[in-house]
Write a protein that holds these residues in place. Sequence first.
Motif, PDB file in Angstrom:
ATOM      1  N   ALA A 127       0.838  -1.136   0.193  1.00 61.57           N
ATOM      2  CA  ALA A 127      -0.062   0.156   0.011  1.00 61.57           C
ATOM      3  C   ALA A 127       0.835   1.240   0.078  1.00 61.57           C
ATOM      4  CB  ALA A 127      -0.710  -0.043   1.215  1.00 61.57           C
ATOM      5  N   ASN A 128       2.101   1.283   0.794  1.00 56.40           N
ATOM      6  CA  ASN A 128       2.935   2.435   0.679  1.00 56.40           C
ATOM      7  C   ASN A 128       3.567   2.721  -0.423  1.00 56.40           C
ATOM      8  OD1 ASN A 128       2.347   2.736   3.452  1.00 56.40           O
ATOM      9  ND2 ASN A 128       3.903   1.144   4.112  1.00 56.40           N
ATOM     10  N   LEU A 129       3.673   1.560  -1.525  1.00 60.45           N
ATOM     11  CA  LEU A 129       4.268   1.868  -2.690  1.00 60.45           C
ATOM     12  C   LEU A 129       3.532   2.199  -3.717  1.00 60.45           C
ATOM     13  CD1 LEU A 129       7.166  -0.789  -2.413  1.00 60.45           C
ATOM     14  CD2 LEU A 129       7.569   1.685  -2.322  1.00 60.45           C
ATOM     15  N   ARG A 130       2.271   2.384  -3.744  1.00 58.31           N
ATOM     16  CA  ARG A 130       1.210   2.451  -4.833  1.00 58.31           C
ATOM     17  C   ARG A 130       1.598   3.823  -5.574  1.00 58.31           C
ATOM     18  NH1 ARG A 130      -1.211  -1.469  -7.116  1.00 58.31           N
ATOM     19  NH2 ARG A 130      -2.703  -0.153  -7.485  1.00 58.31           N
ATOM     20  N   ALA A 131       2.145   4.823  -5.083  1.00 56.85           N
ATOM     21  CA  ALA A 131       2.421   6.094  -5.497  1.00 56.85           C
ATOM     22  C   ALA A 131       3.977   6.340  -5.792  1.00 56.85           C
ATOM     23  CB  ALA A 131       2.077   7.173  -4.498  1.00 56.85           C
ATOM     24  N   GLN A 132       4.771   4.946  -5.854  1.00 52.26           N
ATOM     25  CA  GLN A 132       6.181   5.229  -6.229  1.00 52.26           C
ATOM     26  C   GLN A 132       6.486   4.550  -7.467  1.00 52.26           C
ATOM     27  OE1 GLN A 132       8.068   7.129  -4.373  1.00 52.26           O
ATOM     28  NE2 GLN A 132       6.201   7.829  -2.862  1.00 52.26           N
ATOM     29  N   PRO A 133       7.588   4.832  -8.397  1.00 53.41           N
ATOM     30  CA  PRO A 133       7.926   4.040  -9.486  1.00 53.41           C
ATOM     31  C   PRO A 133       8.223   2.842  -9.124  1.00 53.41           C
ATOM     32  CG  PRO A 133       9.442   6.036  -8.868  1.00 53.41           C
ATOM     33  CD  PRO A 133       8.563   6.015  -8.078  1.00 53.41           C
ATOM     34  N   GLU A 134       8.922   2.480  -7.869  1.00 53.55           N
ATOM     35  CA  GLU A 134       9.397   1.166  -7.413  1.00 53.55           C
ATOM     36  C   GLU A 134       8.227   0.201  -7.204  1.00 53.55           C
ATOM     37  OE1 GLU A 134      10.012   3.897  -6.113  1.00 53.55           O
ATOM     38  OE2 GLU A 134      12.182   3.797  -5.185  1.00 53.55           O
ATOM     39  N   GLY A 135       6.881   0.979  -7.183  1.00 55.16           N
ATOM     40  CA  GLY A 135       5.652   0.178  -6.924  1.00 55.16           C
ATOM     41  C   GLY A 135       5.335  -0.941  -7.877  1.00 55.16           C
ATOM     42  N   PHE A 136       5.430  -0.767  -9.093  1.00 52.73           N
ATOM     43  CA  PHE A 136       5.120  -1.621 -10.241  1.00 52.73           C
ATOM     44  C   PHE A 136       6.095  -3.109 -10.085  1.00 52.73           C
ATOM     45  CE2 PHE A 136       4.020   2.095 -13.016  1.00 52.73           C
ATOM     46  CZ  PHE A 136       2.750   1.861 -12.844  1.00 52.73           C
ATOM     47  N   GLU A 137       7.370  -2.670  -9.822  1.00 53.79           N
ATOM     48  CA  GLU A 137       8.244  -3.812  -9.833  1.00 53.79           C
ATOM     49  C   GLU A 137       7.876  -4.519  -8.367  1.00 53.79           C
ATOM     50  OE1 GLU A 137      12.956  -4.722 -10.075  1.00 53.79           O
ATOM     51  OE2 GLU A 137      12.256  -2.604 -10.119  1.00 53.79           O
ATOM     52  N   TYR A 138       7.928  -3.782  -7.374  1.00 53.31           N
ATOM     53  CA  TYR A 138       7.743  -4.368  -6.037  1.00 53.31           C
ATOM     54  C   TYR A 138       6.301  -5.443  -6.083  1.00 53.31           C
ATOM     55  CZ  TYR A 138       7.141  -5.171  -1.118  1.00 53.31           C
ATOM     56  OH  TYR A 138       7.289  -5.605   0.133  1.00 53.31           O
TER      57      TYR A 138
END
Length: 783
Positions: A127-138
């Motif tokens: 949930a914390n990474l939804r707005a980060q570019p790393e979110g897709f990969e994670y």
Amino acid sequence: MKTKTLRFRTVLTCITAFLLSSTALANHLEDYFKYRSEGKKVSARTSLNKWNPKSFEEQSYKKYFMAMNENSTAMFWQLYQELAKSKKMLKLQHDSLKKILEIDVESKADTTAGLPEFPRIAKSMLANLRAQPEGFEYELLYLKWILKNKNLKELCQTERQRWLSQPTLALSEVILGLETCEMTFRDFTYRTRMLIFAGEEGKAQSEVNEFINLRKLSGWEKAFVQAVFYTNVGDPTSAFETLSPYADDLKNFDEYYANFFYIAIRAGELKKAEEVVNNIISSAGNDRRRREYTYQKAFLFYQTRRYKEASKILTTLINTHASHKRKNKTREYDDLTWLRAWCYYLDKDAPKAKEALLANQKWARDKARNLYWLAQAEWNMDNRVQAVEYFKQLAQPVRDGRFFSYYNYLAWLRYESYKDFATSELLQAHIGNMRAGRGFFVLPDGNSSWMMLQDYDAFFGDLGSTDEGSIQIANEEDLGEDDKKTKGLTVYTSKELQNEMSWADDLIKWGYRDLAKWHLFEVEKTLSGSPLTNKIQAEPLIRYYLDKEFYNRALALSNGVNPPSGKRLDLKEDNLLWTSLYPKAYVKDVEKEGGKRDISPYLIWSIMKAETQYKYDAISPVGAVGLMQFMPYTSQKVAIMLKEDHKVGDLFEPPTAVKYGAMYLRKLSDELGNQYPLMAAAYNGGPHRVKLWLRNFKEKDGTNTDYDVFIEHIPFNETRAYVKRVMSYYLTYTKLYDDKLDFASTKWLIEKNPFKLREPIVLKEEWPFDKDREVASKEKSAE
């Protein structure tokens, strides 16, 4: 004298020791990264072990670099636990979890078996990474980890939508992952939308065909999944034509029948839309749904210029609203009362518009908008003295050369238009009456009573701010709720700040640019408790951000320590403030691509600011990426125009984002006559929709409306707010860097839109290469 000499030697010794230790640190880490790049794992380990960090943060970086060298799940887990316990360095926490997933997915063994808390913690990071570019990969790593460890229960429940939305997976793989909880009809329509958002239009259509063949679907179900495809690729006409034969079947399914209503509107089938919404209202099972679609009916009438009918429905909704008799009004109530007042205005019923707008001013969120149109209503009623006074008050920031909003500027244009009238004896006499308390609203002077001043402030107060909407992505480097719980890096002196910036320099040099940005963001988080809250003391970090092209961080920090409201718009007066709030971001790329496409750099920067506030790695909630916020579907089309290969991840690189943005703006300029408000609306809402609005919203004589009226009438809240932001940003850029913002060159904002729409229009976005394909297809058929 001896004491002073001793102190001097002590200070000199400390400085020398610091310089020597810094040099040793640099040498050890330089060697480490050199050996790492050469694949010399043992030598890299030896070099890193020579570094003896003192602070907790430095020790954490050493452990991170060592874990990277050893590719060790255990080391990353230990580092994560230490950082989580200390509530520090969230970026390293995230990267450690990501590396654990990466190592485990690539390994045949279960390397996370000995980490009992890992599944829960790894999931919470999603949930914390939804707005980060790393979110897709994670996200993909996490789902692969679930599948590898056969935790299919997660795919069936909490991670179901994430699994469905993965564009790299084949439909058969998605279905296999859900073998214990079969993919539903709703699941598939959701996946179709997500594939199209990801730019996988061809794959989406292929899967529609595959799904229809796999499942025993009824006629309306087959039509609906195809209509979902058409709608999401921007072809509402085909969607409507596909679904229309099954309208009676859809009545039995509230959700799908409601979708049919919205499809009918987008396809321009307004009679059918009215029929459908009437059916929804009459069959509504609860008051909430009935009110929701009664409002949609009013809004449909509003869009089709049936203003009397719309205002009648809105009045009913207002009078029966829970806030109607309460002192404090809700946002929903404010929206209803504003739309009714606006319908009165558009219907040329100025007295009713005036009455409604006067009432609204007590609770309106956007007092500037409300007052601007109240002034217009007064003018239309020939109450011109009162109108001019309202315009004058609203225009004050522009007249004083201060920071202004969209409505401040429109009011200034109106005031300048009536300048001769404003200086007449009649107006001066009226102002005198108002100051004496005999006018409709009093004006304060040195002898005004406290009550008069309070009334004045309630009416004219807060006119510099306007509800022009907020950007879709947050201009913060946060990772959700966990970020609010973490501590920052405490910095108390300028020297300590310089040390942190030097460390960021090293991280950038070693290839950790994002880590450098995050490191300094950790410093920012503690500024509220240190002397650096002072504007002057924060300047070194703001300048550093600008120099390293971390423009969004410069903007956020500068706005925090030195808000622009009330400040003079003058580079000479406060250069750092304005160049951080309105920077010439990525200036070489913007001027190069803008020049190549004949697009104003100021417009590119205004779009950039409105989209992301210069955040190069931004991701919106719906999946738009990069500095200029392209949906993958659109960016792939632009790549064809540019005749180059394209990967969505490339849009996180500013030169690529700027190139795509300039090319797309060129396309919009060609379609919409280089009209900036229309281009801005099209950039956000699509050029096909702008053309539909232009066709549907004209004066009774068939001519276009004034630009300010057209912008206010844009039916999409987000697009309407977006256009206002872009235009105010463009005007501000012009004022700052050209030091010129005159009436003659900007009065078009309150004049009729000169664009001549070519009929017939197509209700989906057209691309130049589509026409080429159509011609080629016809030629082939002729052969």
